[in-house]
Write a protein that holds these residues in place. Structure first.
Motif: not given
Length: 808
Positions: A562-588
């Motif tokens: 619960f804590f590692v797989f569902f919470v922490l791992l998804n937080m890690f993916l959310a950080i990368i996903n949000d940053t990627y969206s910002e970078v892609k928007k700026e580049l476009s």
């Protein structure tokens, strides 16, 4: 004229001097400029300094003339004579080692892309050469060779069913040694019991030569190397600790009259340490070399077993031997290890290294040797390149991760070259000694170990070399998304990693303490860490955890998931996903810089223009031929082409090519030859231009698809002739009105300038008084607005011309 004040006549030569000549010898004077020095603003760049003043040591600093100096007089002008002397050397270095870090490409996007593409092209050649070397040292046959040896010595059972992997005690070891081991080492008959007729040599599987003789070696620990509890000292007389170097037994025992009963150091045996499952063992110990025949080897093993060669102090037994297959030119170095822990029992393990130690035999091997020579030249090339960049940029050179990666690749390449030479020399000496004494033990273990490390190092180096390609394709916006995303979210990931590993290591400690005594995957703390990573990926054994602890096992598993797989791992993916969206928007949203396709299109256009120019020159020569008579003299030919803008060198060269007799006259036959060749060249150029023009037309978009002969023009929509004439009249009337207004303004301003000299200062006037200039200007502004007001309108749709609000 201010510049006249800075000039004066020289009393000796009458030449014009600059005012700064009188300041002193240490001053710097630009003889092409005699006014006050201009202030040059500094532009800020995050990559390179975009000014034309280059850092000391750079190619541009050494080879280009110094620009206008905006700095104090201490900076002296460069010595042009010195530059002139070493200009050829500098040009050579610039052309051979020109990179984006040795050239100032910050303000020139086209130069940056061209330089990067050149670097990429050279690096791709280096990468292909490195791939050939790496894959040339390996063979797909190595896997099958390893599998064959594994099946024979590890998976083959004895008549009683004991195989190497099932050894669980000392009795099982002797059963294996006297059964599957000897049967696998000595092959003297065919499958129909006919003799192989190989003399004393043994060919395993009929193809693999047994090199020298096998060796059996053991390491022991001293008695009483551990402390027995007081309550059991009367019942337990001996105590043998787990293996440590300091607790190793080096005393003679048993029969004492042979190498199997006498201790030998690792230096005496030329041995090296070995990393087992339980400990790292010394290269010395007690050893027994077997013989070339099966009967003698069987007798030696029986003697060891009958005299209790293995006892309570034994901690490990090694079986070492090597084979060689001439069909595929591969060595197989085999080590079978049986560890006897202090708990009792036995833990078997093995290591089979299939390596290529003799390098140059076949044609492919000699091709690889040529690739190795090219590789050495590339390493030397990149050493010089990185040295120049380090000399130019100093320690700031290491601020880029790509530069650090360059240094790592070069260092690994140098180590590979050194080991390659060492391995070749060492193998030659070892084989020479083995051929002289075929009955000795062939110790290829040291070479096999370092050859394996060499292959691993090449694999890592090749990996880094492939990753380095990102350095050269980073000029494209799409290619920078990965690096930009990781760079921007690095701080967030580092902060998240602290929180993640606190929870992760807490669960690892919990798992080790709860299940370490019963579950193999939790038996050590390191195994716990990898087991938890496997749980994240869905690879786990819940039944083993549940059996180890029926209460805390399920609680550990559920809360960890619960804590590692569902919470922490998804937080890690959310950080990368949000940053990627910002970078892609700026580049476009960013403006597209000059891309490779633009460079290719430009080269196409330049090529097309050059071909067209050549075609025009051919037409001029044809005109010159047509203007002549039956015999065309050089003078007439030259005069005609000179009028068309050709130089003497081209005219002389073209005429002499067809003047076969050298009389400076072209007869009819020579003129006909010239016409045919000109027509042929003209047709070839036309075909090439048509092909190139099609490529340009297909590659360009609508905006760039313009006529090559004329500049790009804006597009207009056609309008009616009457509307166009009416608009033209209005424009002309507007021009006349504006011209009259400008004339009036000029007249008023001249009068104001004359009156201003006779009037008192406006500062002395009262606060309520308004200057005359202001009143006049306000009046002119109102008059201008009144006359231009009728022309204020919106453009006619589709035309771009204004429509007046009323007719005049």
């Amino acid at each position: 004229m201010q510049w006249l004040k800075n000039r004066k006549e020289s009393p000796f030569s009458g030449e014009v001097e600059c005012e700064l000549d009188t300041i002193g010898k240490d001053s710097w004077v630009n003889h092409g400029y005699c006014a006050s020095p201009l202030t040059i603003p500094r532009a800020v760049s995050t990559v390179y300094n975009p000014q034309t003043i280059y850092p000391p040591g750079s190619f541009d600093h050494m080879c280009k003339p110094a620009p206008l100096n905006p700095y104090p007089a201490e900076v002296k002008p460069p010595d042009t004579s010195t530059k002139k002397k070493r200009g050829g050397c500098c040009s050579f270095f610039k052309g051979l080692w020109s990179t984006t870090m040795t050239k100032n490409t910050a303000d020139n996007r086209e130069l940056f892309i061209k330089t990067t593409l050149r670097e990429l092209l050279v690096y791709m050649v280096f990468l292909v050469d490195l791939c050939l070397l790496t894959y040339g040292m390996t063979s797909s046959n190595a896997y099958y060779y390893t599998t064959a040896m594994t099946d024979l010595f590890v998976n083959t059972p004895s008549p009683s069913g004991v195989q190497f992997q099932s050894i669980g005690c000392m009795d099982d070891f002797w059963t294996f040694a006297q059964g599957p081991l000897l049967d696998g080492l000595y092959w003297s008959k065919w499958y129909n019991n006919q003799s192989l007729n190989n003399g004393d040599q043994s060919f395993i599987y009929y193809e693999n030569l047994l090199l020298g003789v096998p060796r059996i070696r053991q390491v022991k620990v001293l008695n009483n190397s551990c402390t027995v509890a007081k309550d059991f000292r009367n019942e337990i007389s001996g105590c043998y600790d787990v293996y440590y170097d300091k607790k190793e037994d080096d005393s003679n025992f048993g029969l004492v009259n042979g190498t199997a009963w006498q201790y030998h150091t690792d230096k005496e045996m030329n041995g090296s340490s070995y990393w087992g499952l339980l400990a790292t063992y010394n290269g010395g110990g007690y050893y027994q070399d077997l013989s070339k025949s099966k009967d003698q080897s069987t007798a030696a093993l029986n003697e060891l077993m009958n005299n209790l060669w293995l006892d309570r102090g034994t901690r490990a037994v090694f079986i070492d031997f090597s084979t060689y297959n001439a069909n595929i030119n591969l060595f197989c170095v085999i080590t079978l290890l049986v560890e006897f822990p202090a708990t009792g029992g036995a833990i078997p393990s093995y290591q089979i290294r299939t390596v290529k130690l003799i390098r140059y035999i076949s044609t492919w091997d000699y091709f690889i040797m040529g690739c190795e020579s090219v590789f050495c030249l590339f390493v030397l090339y990149y050493i010089v390149e990185e040295s120049l960049e380090l000399r130019i940029h100093g320690f700031s050179y290491f601020s880029s991760i790509w530069n650090t990666l360059d240094v790592v690749v070069i260092l690994l390449a140098l180590i590979a070259i050194i080991f390659n030479v060492f391995r070749t020399i060492k193998v030659d000496k070892l084989l020479e000694k083995l051929l002289e004494q075929p009955d000795i033990y062939a110790d290829f273990g040291f070479l096999a170990f370092w050859q394996t490390q060499y292959n691993n190092m090449n694999a890592v180096n090749l990996f880094f070399a492939w990753i380095k390609i990102f350095k050269y394709i980073s000029f494209n916006k799409t290619m920078t998304q990965l690096s930009s995303t990781l760079a921007r979210c690095a701080k967030d990931i580092m902060g998240f990693a602290v929180m993640f590993f606190i929870v992760f290591f807490a669960y690892a400690q919990l798992g080790y303490l709860l299940f370490g005594t019963q579950v193999q995957s939790f038996s050590t703390f390191v195994k716990c860490i990898f087991t938890q990573f496997r749980i994240i990926l869905g690879d786990f054994n819940f039944d083993a955890i549940d059996q180890a602890n029926r209460i805390l096992g399920p609680i550990y598993f559920v809360t960890y998931v619960f804590f590692v797989f569902f919470v922490l791992l998804n937080m890690f993916l959310a950080i990368i996903n949000d940053t990627y969206s910002e970078v892609k928007k700026e580049l476009s949203s960013q403006k597209d810089d000059l891309q490779i396709t633009d460079i290719i299109k430009k080269s196409y256009v330049n090529t097309f223009l050059k071909l067209k120019l050549k075609k025009e020159k051919i037409s001029d020569v044809q005109k010159a031929l047509e203007s002549g008579s039956k015999e065309l003299e050089f003078k007439d030919f030259r005069n005609t082409l000179k009028e068309l803008g050709h130089d003497d060198h081209e005219i002389t060269k073209g005429f002499s090519k067809f003047d076969q007799d050298g009389n400076h006259i072209l007869d009819q036959e020579e003129q006909e030859i010239m016409r045919k060749e000109l027509e042929k060249k003209r047709d070839d150029l036309s075909a090439e231009m048509n092909h190139l023009g099609n490529n340009i037309g297909n590659g360009m978009d609508e905006k760039s698809a313009v006529t090559l002969d004329e500049p790009e023009k804006p597009s207009f929509t056609l309008v009616e002739q009457a509307d166009f004439q009416r608009l033209v009249r209005k424009v002309l009337q507007l021009e006349n009105t504006v011209a009259a207004i400008i004339t009036k303004i000029d007249t008023v301003m001249k009068n104001l300038m004359l009156q201003k000299s006779d009037m008192p200062n406006t500062e002395a006037m009262g606060n309520n008084e308004t200057p005359v200039e202001e009143n006049v200007l306000v009046h002119l502004e109102r008059e201008t607005k009144a006359k231009i007001a009728p022309w204020k309108s919106s453009p006619t749709p589709g035309t771009g011309w204004p429509i007046p609000n009323r007719h005049m």
